[in-house]
Design an enzyme around this catalytic site. Sequence first.
Site, PDB file in Angstrom:
ATOM      1  N   GLY A  47      80.572 -93.887  95.605  1.00 57.26           N
ATOM      2  CA  GLY A  47      81.443 -94.537  94.715  1.00 57.26           C
ATOM      3  C   GLY A  47      82.028 -95.613  95.220  1.00 57.26           C
ATOM      4  N   GLN A  52      88.145-102.383  96.552  1.00 56.04           N
ATOM      5  CA  GLN A  52      87.505-102.106  97.660  1.00 56.04           C
ATOM      6  C   GLN A  52      86.539-103.467  97.904  1.00 56.04           C
ATOM      7  OE1 GLN A  52      85.975 -98.167  97.206  1.00 56.04           O
ATOM      8  NE2 GLN A  52      85.762 -98.303  99.308  1.00 56.04           N
ATOM      9  N   CYS A  89      85.043 -93.094 103.472  1.00 61.03           N
ATOM     10  CA  CYS A  89      85.212 -94.073 102.630  1.00 61.03           C
ATOM     11  C   CYS A  89      84.773 -95.414 103.155  1.00 61.03           C
ATOM     12  CB  CYS A  89      86.891 -94.238 102.546  1.00 61.03           C
ATOM     13  SG  CYS A  89      87.360 -95.756 101.223  1.00 61.03           S
ATOM     14  N   LEU A  90      83.961 -96.143 102.421  1.00 58.38           N
ATOM     15  CA  LEU A  90      83.377 -97.420 102.899  1.00 58.38           C
ATOM     16  C   LEU A  90      84.327 -98.344 103.376  1.00 58.38           C
ATOM     17  CD1 LEU A  90      80.624 -98.015  99.938  1.00 58.38           C
ATOM     18  CD2 LEU A  90      80.331 -97.074 102.369  1.00 58.38           C
ATOM     19  N   HIS A 131      88.575 -89.552  94.105  1.00 55.78           N
ATOM     20  CA  HIS A 131      88.790 -90.581  95.185  1.00 55.78           C
ATOM     21  C   HIS A 131      88.916 -92.095  94.797  1.00 55.78           C
ATOM     22  CE1 HIS A 131      87.488 -91.791  99.502  1.00 55.78           C
ATOM     23  NE2 HIS A 131      87.389 -92.933  98.690  1.00 55.78           N
ATOM     24  N   GLU A 132      87.851 -92.465  93.915  1.00 57.33           N
ATOM     25  CA  GLU A 132      88.018 -94.011  93.423  1.00 57.33           C
ATOM     26  C   GLU A 132      89.149 -94.105  92.432  1.00 57.33           C
ATOM     27  OE1 GLU A 132      86.077 -95.324  94.791  1.00 57.33           O
ATOM     28  OE2 GLU A 132      84.670 -93.925  95.645  1.00 57.33           O
ATOM     29  N   HIS A 135      92.180 -95.011  94.732  1.00 62.01           N
ATOM     30  CA  HIS A 135      91.982 -96.357  94.853  1.00 62.01           C
ATOM     31  C   HIS A 135      92.867 -97.292  93.978  1.00 62.01           C
ATOM     32  CE1 HIS A 135      89.559 -96.684  98.691  1.00 62.01           C
ATOM     33  NE2 HIS A 135      88.438 -95.902  98.346  1.00 62.01           N
TER      34      HIS A 135
HETATM   35 ZN    ZN Z   1      87.257 -94.815  99.291  1.00 60.75          ZN
END
Ligand code: ZN
Length: 156
Positions: A47, A52, A89-90, A131-132, A135
Amino acid sequence: MLALYKIVELGDKILKEKARPVPKITPNILKLLNNMSETMYKNGGAGLAAPQVGVSKRVIVVDAGEGLVELINPEILSYSGREIDTEGCLSIPGIVGDVPRAYYVKVKGLDRSGQECVFGAEGLFARVLQHEIDHLDGVLYIDRATNIRKLKQKEV
Ligand code: ZN
């Protein structure tokens, strides 16, 4: 033309900001969606949220193994169940942690054509959505995680 975005990493204040709703789906939003999914796949993520990639808008892309889901102005309508599982997480490379999340969520959002969609998700799909969407509110999984640790190669 697809382009890869540079992923914003922990320390950048955009990750702690509340992202703005998208008032209208413009060609720029479609381009954002296209490039976000390209960036997610190239980086092996499940995701990605617009903050991000440095864009403070309420846009996410998710592919938790059930195909690509693109959502604009997503909202969680209801939560049920609870499960603790490992997340990374990226934007926070090299570490993972254990995060409690609802097992099931009902989500509402707009697709790329501006159509409202409402659907249920469970397990990993529900986890990635939570999670997304976090963000978009400036919340990172490390704010909710325990047992934060260095990523071992086998956990990738
Ligand atoms: Zn993340």
